[in-house]
Write a protein that holds these residues in place. Sequence first.
Motif, PDB file in Angstrom:
ATOM      1  N   LEU A  68     -18.529   6.650   4.132  1.00  0.00           N
ATOM      2  CA  LEU A  68     -17.850   6.451   2.775  1.00  0.00           C
ATOM      3  C   LEU A  68     -17.468   5.000   1.915  1.00  0.00           C
ATOM      4  N   VAL A 124     -16.068   2.123   2.013  1.00  0.00           N
ATOM      5  CA  VAL A 124     -15.951   2.200   2.885  1.00  0.00           C
ATOM      6  C   VAL A 124     -15.198   0.881   3.927  1.00  0.00           C
ATOM      7  N   PHE A 168      -9.476  -4.769  10.075  1.00  0.00           N
ATOM      8  CA  PHE A 168      -9.383  -4.092  11.849  1.00  0.00           C
ATOM      9  C   PHE A 168     -10.855  -4.944  11.846  1.00  0.00           C
ATOM     10  N   TRP A 185      -5.947   0.355   2.549  1.00  0.00           N
ATOM     11  CA  TRP A 185      -5.407   1.628   1.606  1.00  0.00           C
ATOM     12  C   TRP A 185      -4.846   2.331   2.780  1.00  0.00           C
ATOM     13  N   TYR A 186      -5.778   2.721   3.875  1.00  0.00           N
ATOM     14  CA  TYR A 186      -5.322   4.432   3.677  1.00  0.00           C
ATOM     15  C   TYR A 186      -3.822   3.956   5.035  1.00  0.00           C
ATOM     16  N   MET A 187      -3.374   3.009   4.781  1.00  0.00           N
ATOM     17  CA  MET A 187      -2.222   2.744   5.768  1.00  0.00           C
ATOM     18  C   MET A 187      -0.784   1.857   4.793  1.00  0.00           C
ATOM     19  N   PRO A 188      -0.540   3.070   4.424  1.00  0.00           N
ATOM     20  CA  PRO A 188      -0.171   2.742   3.004  1.00  0.00           C
ATOM     21  C   PRO A 188       1.808   2.485   3.628  1.00  0.00           C
ATOM     22  N   PHE A 189       1.971   2.754   4.655  1.00  0.00           N
ATOM     23  CA  PHE A 189       3.557   3.153   5.426  1.00  0.00           C
ATOM     24  C   PHE A 189       2.948   1.004   6.055  1.00  0.00           C
ATOM     25  N   HIS A 190       2.184   0.929   6.057  1.00  0.00           N
ATOM     26  CA  HIS A 190       2.261  -0.578   7.260  1.00  0.00           C
ATOM     27  C   HIS A 190       2.227  -1.734   6.173  1.00  0.00           C
ATOM     28  N   LEU A 197       0.346   2.171  15.889  1.00  0.00           N
ATOM     29  CA  LEU A 197      -0.612   2.484  15.198  1.00  0.00           C
ATOM     30  C   LEU A 197      -1.228   0.795  14.914  1.00  0.00           C
ATOM     31  N   LEU A 198      -1.237   0.235  15.245  1.00  0.00           N
ATOM     32  CA  LEU A 198      -1.547  -1.165  15.208  1.00  0.00           C
ATOM     33  C   LEU A 198      -1.843  -1.476  16.845  1.00  0.00           C
TER      34      LEU A 198
END
Lengths: 305, 93
Positions: free
Chosen positions: A56, A58, A63, A234-239, A275-276
């Motif tokens: 992809l 990315v 992580f 970027w794919y965890m914007p609420f974090h 989720l972490l």
Amino acid sequence: MVEGPPSGSGGSIPRKEEPDSGHVSIHVTLAEQRLPSTMRRRQFIRGGAAAAGTALGVSAVGFGSPRTTEAAPSTPEPSDTIMPGTAHETPVYVVEGAESGPTAVAVGGIHGDERSGILAADRLLEWDLAAGRLVVIPRANRVAVEQDTRQGEHGDLNRQFTPDGEPATELARALWDRVVEADPDVLTTLQSSKGLYGTHPDFVGQAVFPTAAGDAVTVAESATATVNDTVVPWYMPFHDFRVGHPLSGDAPLLSHKVGGDLGEPAHIVEATEYLLDDEAGARWTERLATELLAGHGLERAGGDA
Amino acid sequence: MTATANPRRVLAGPAVVVAFALLTVPLVAGALDSAFMTPLAFPGYLVLTIGSAVGNLLFPNFALWVYWVPFAMACYGIAVVAGIGYRAARGGG
């Protein structure tokens, strides 16, 4: 330069620690062939995840396993202990910089079940400082840490630092005395929450709460912006980390008391458990601590961040 | 969906299974170990996080893990709709 990582006297985190995570090889080496089958499956899955990310274009930004690129942890010795000879005995470590500079105090384990903060505090012991002095208390509430519970023997430790007065319990008094003895220019407590601040109304994870004292708010805003740009994917914007309301100094929390009684900047750093996992939370917390303490003049040695 | 649509294919056809797996598997893997969290988890991440935010607002006494159950149900609903859309786009029933 450290004077000590977690020693036996410091206690341990009850939960099983995850093995190193992040770097993955899809090639099976002879050594890997000798691994238990479950570990081989785990590596295979990670290889697949890494390959998918590569396809992809990315990568899992936040992580990667730092342990695959960092030097092996040293084995520092504590400089002293709090409440020696009691169940609350807990080590204090002092990391001295090459040159003089500000003094920072970092406290983990003020709640015993907030593991990412404890692991992050352990990571601070491996720091090399260009200047300044870092005092680390990784397991402030040792009894609670060993029981893997929020509270220890006498309730919530971080509600016992009475503003403008004597802390409510012997452990809180001992911690406060050690903080005062360190004469900090800044203090940070390393904590975690089960949810996300601003997303889950009852939780405070992924936030920094600076004191109103000093330039803590400005530093927190800069530090969170940097960490969001460089660590949070970027794919965890609420974090994304947020800056919470300033601590006025009128609540019985350690950081409040530092701001209110000492007039010095302090921060509560809250990673999330949502989720972490603990290791990733520890890495994010450490990175945030790096930026926060740098904002207060405590610089790590070149390339150490 | 056509009038001759097979209910079994509508509710559990290959397109439904694939869509459900794409929504859930990457997020579950990332939840188990952050090293597995990849951009593939983004759709499921949005569903779970928005759902748990609404849930936590309405039921503040519930632990956040509870919302994995409505998450799975929501993903299944989305997968069924996606499956219907997929088969409609292909012109099949």
